[in-house]
Scaffold this motif. Sequence first.
Motif, PDB file in Angstrom:
ATOM      1  N   GLY A 133      37.256  40.505  38.511  1.00  0.00           N
ATOM      2  CA  GLY A 133      37.213  39.069  38.276  1.00  0.00           C
ATOM      3  C   GLY A 133      36.030  38.377  38.921  1.00  0.00           C
TER       4      GLY A 133
ATOM      5  N   GLU B 138      34.361  34.649  38.105  1.00  0.00           N
ATOM      6  CA  GLU B 138      34.791  33.555  38.967  1.00  0.00           C
ATOM      7  C   GLU B 138      33.625  32.827  39.631  1.00  0.00           C
ATOM      8  OE1 GLU B 138      37.844  34.648  41.764  1.00  0.00           O
ATOM      9  OE2 GLU B 138      38.667  36.134  40.375  1.00  0.00           O
TER      10      GLU B 138
ATOM     11  N   ARG C 103      43.122  36.408  37.412  1.00  0.00           N
ATOM     12  CA  ARG C 103      43.095  37.504  38.388  1.00  0.00           C
ATOM     13  C   ARG C 103      44.291  37.423  39.330  1.00  0.00           C
ATOM     14  NH1 ARG C 103      42.071  36.880  43.954  1.00  0.00           N
ATOM     15  NH2 ARG C 103      40.232  35.593  43.490  1.00  0.00           N
TER      16      ARG C 103
ATOM     17  N   PRO D 299      39.316  32.242  35.216  1.00  0.00           N
ATOM     18  CA  PRO D 299      39.267  33.651  35.624  1.00  0.00           C
ATOM     19  C   PRO D 299      39.996  33.907  36.938  1.00  0.00           C
ATOM     20  CG  PRO D 299      37.119  32.919  34.858  1.00  0.00           C
ATOM     21  CD  PRO D 299      37.976  31.694  34.970  1.00  0.00           C
ATOM     22  N   ARG D 300      39.929  32.932  37.882  1.00  0.00           N
ATOM     23  CA  ARG D 300      40.626  33.127  39.150  1.00  0.00           C
ATOM     24  C   ARG D 300      42.141  33.130  38.955  1.00  0.00           C
ATOM     25  NH1 ARG D 300      39.995  29.569  44.753  1.00  0.00           N
ATOM     26  NH2 ARG D 300      41.613  30.730  45.915  1.00  0.00           N
TER      27      ARG D 300
ATOM     28  N   SER E  61      42.619  36.703  29.423  1.00  0.00           N
ATOM     29  CA  SER E  61      41.929  37.210  30.613  1.00  0.00           C
ATOM     30  C   SER E  61      42.841  38.124  31.420  1.00  0.00           C
ATOM     31  CB  SER E  61      41.451  36.039  31.477  1.00  0.00           C
ATOM     32  OG  SER E  61      40.525  35.237  30.773  1.00  0.00           O
TER      33      SER E  61
ATOM     34  N   ILE F   7      42.061  42.055  32.132  1.00  0.00           N
ATOM     35  CA  ILE F   7      42.019  42.662  33.472  1.00  0.00           C
ATOM     36  C   ILE F   7      42.930  43.882  33.530  1.00  0.00           C
ATOM     37  CG2 ILE F   7      42.659  42.309  35.886  1.00  0.00           C
ATOM     38  CD1 ILE F   7      41.687  39.405  35.571  1.00  0.00           C
TER      39      ILE F   7
ATOM     40  N   SER G  44      41.369  44.052  40.756  1.00  0.00           N
ATOM     41  CA  SER G  44      41.377  42.748  40.087  1.00  0.00           C
ATOM     42  C   SER G  44      40.301  41.839  40.664  1.00  0.00           C
ATOM     43  CB  SER G  44      42.751  42.086  40.233  1.00  0.00           C
ATOM     44  OG  SER G  44      43.754  42.858  39.619  1.00  0.00           O
TER      45      SER G  44
END
Length: 848
Positions: free
Chosen positions: A466, A470, A481, A477-478, A772, A776, A462
């Motif tokens: 990511g 990020e 993740r 995105p963080r 997102s 992932i 991850s």
Amino acid sequence: MLGLTLRNIVMRRERAALTALAVFLGVSMICGTFVFTDTIRAAFREQFTNAARGAVVVVSSRQDVSSAISAPAPMPTSLIRRIRALPGAAAAQGQMQGVATIVGRNGKPIKSLGSQTFAISYLPPPFSGLTFVAGRRPRNSGEVAIDEATAVREHYRLGDLVPIVTGQPERKFRITGVVRYGNASLGGGPFVVFDLGTARGLYGKEGEVDLIYVAAARGTTAGTLIREIRPLLSPQLVVRTAGAQVNTDLQRISSQLSLVTGGLLAFGFIAVLIGALVIFNTFSITVTQRAQEFALLRALGATRLQVLGAVVAEAAVLGLLASLVGLAGGVGAAVVIRALFSATGHSLPSAGIVLAGRTVLVGLAVGVLVTVAAGLLPAWRATRVAPLEALRAAGIPRRARAGWRLLTPIVPASLLGIGGAAVAFAAGGSTTSGRLTASAIGAVMMVLAIVGIVPAIVGPLSRILGWPFERGGRILPRLARENAARNPARTAISASGLMIGLALVLFVTVYANGLRTSTRQIIARTVIGDFTIESQDGSSPIPAASARVAAQTPGVIAVSAMKTAPARIGGAGGVTAVGIDPTTISDVYRFDWINGSAATVANLTPGEALVERATARAADLHVGERTTVTTETGARAAVTVAGIYSDQALLRGFALPLTQFNMLFHQQQLAAVFVKLGPGADRVAAGSALNDGLRQFPGIVARSQLQLRNEAGNRVHSILLLFYALLAISMLIALLGIVNTLTLSIYERTRELGMLRAVGMTPEQVRGLIRSESAITATIGTIIGIAVGLGLAWIVTRALTEQGIVFSVPWLQVAVLLVLGMIAGVLAALPPAARAARLDVLAAIAHE
């Protein structure tokens, strides 16, 4: 507790529906396969039963090795007279049977799944299996009766001329009758009926028949009649009761359908396996979310066994309901499977849908047991909830020792993977089947090991996936993740379904690409003739008269015909016997010698055989050794191994001189004809002339070496498309698992999402966050699936190296699968993302 279970299912209808859908799809696939094959078998059984109507016993050719290319041993008509003279026989009639091709209204040959089109001769009473729907029986060489299903499908009527290819070039016969077997409308496979004299002339069997039907005299039992007839028969003939003959014919059809049915069932069970992962994840999430509910039940006096029973009962009820619906879905799946084969031009027996008791039991058992098994571990976890947990303000799962929980499965999973590798690479023996079996077992063990290890690598993966998004301090995105890595086991199981599906897709793709590449290489290396005459589908036999067309074509200097038949040699079991002409084969075919030379085949004589390498190893044969060849009718001949060659494309099994082949086997039709042009001949003109001459044999074509290679690749491609269609069901279930996981996680994170909305996150940002997370998860499953698929393909092709299969990776298709996997993850997130964006902010903040 049962009432509580039912209430929980009703209250959580959406979750229950998503869980049940995974079971439904898998059970539908399995039941659909059973319904499809049972329906076909029922139609053929009715046809074979009616064909033997009026007979107590049937004299037929021994079929010790059943195959689609088997040919019966003929019987002299004098045998019919001798049987009629027996005291226990009331009547005896001979019948001719052959393979024919009916040409449809569109000018294309009619193909049949599981059975070729039969040509039979009319049987007079008391053998009354045929029922004339319209018209009368054929009486001379220009007349024919056709089966009702073909007449309806192709709009043929009495008096029409229908083109039929038999042992002779295409001829047009006038339809005098439309028939069916017994009273079953449109049952069985396609067939045509000639009078006995015409059938003998068309197939070159003057004074012979292929079957003898015998009626018993009053008071004579079938056993007595069999004992009277048996001394009159040669070793290649056998007498059976009519019922036993029906079972033998049905077994032959079933063996031809086994590849189709086996593949369908395999994909059905794969779908169920992926469904089990979805169910396990669903119950794991819901048990965690209902921790306070279970603790409260414990506080009110419920025992651990009662809590366990409640969760297991919920799984059982869902499994039962989904399986019951899956039975109905199986009928629909059978119709879809039938439509797929019909769309490819295969004629299928038409009869009423058969839903056998075995299908119901298997469908219910698989659905319920898989659901209960998948829910068992989450149910056991529910019993570990302490009653005091009900007093907590929020059911936040404890994170203590989370790292240890992730590391714990690694040791057994690693040991399982190491064991699988040892089985795959260090076992299997010297035979191809042994190596393939060991490789398959080892590969399955390694896949299970990878599923156990995935939770431990979700976090690192991850972060890697990511990181590009990020950069620059981007927060969404963080968050995505961190949410994906929050519960690695949950993410891993969601990704595992997609991983298994993609691994299988890639395995099939790589294996098919290797098969296509190896077949093309073998053809390029061995076929040195200019043209090959074969059937349109590349596998059906062709009339012997097609070789005469080739010999009469201008510019042709060499023609070499090849025949095939099922046989056994030494201890290799069932293999293919090939008849070749030693005087001409070297002009059109180059042997890839392991032990031999051009002189070996040029000097090949009756009593000698050339053995393909895989067959030689299976039978432990070497040059100069003697072995026994056994035909499908039980005839035996001792041969000496004159040479060993390698070819798993055209000359599998072993090769005999045509003169000895024709003495041992009764195959009149050819497998292929190789054609060589003279120096300076115009290839384009010669190819055109060949195909013009072959127009009298619809479905028979002349292909250049390049066309032959391309056609071999196209056949693999068509099989690949069928596999993709079947694997799509597994992929759909895997995506449902991601949808299910995300949807349930939104319930779990309702307050968290409400807080994010309260501090300024927009609905579009919420949707992006969920998308997102899904991307992932899907990317993790896709990457691992591609790696596993490549590994599986390499392991299996390694076991099949001696079969000529090479490891060839279509990198463009790998890249396409990678992109499709990520896109699928985004698409799977759309429903839960929309739900998350619609959450009421104040209600979400107040949610507990």
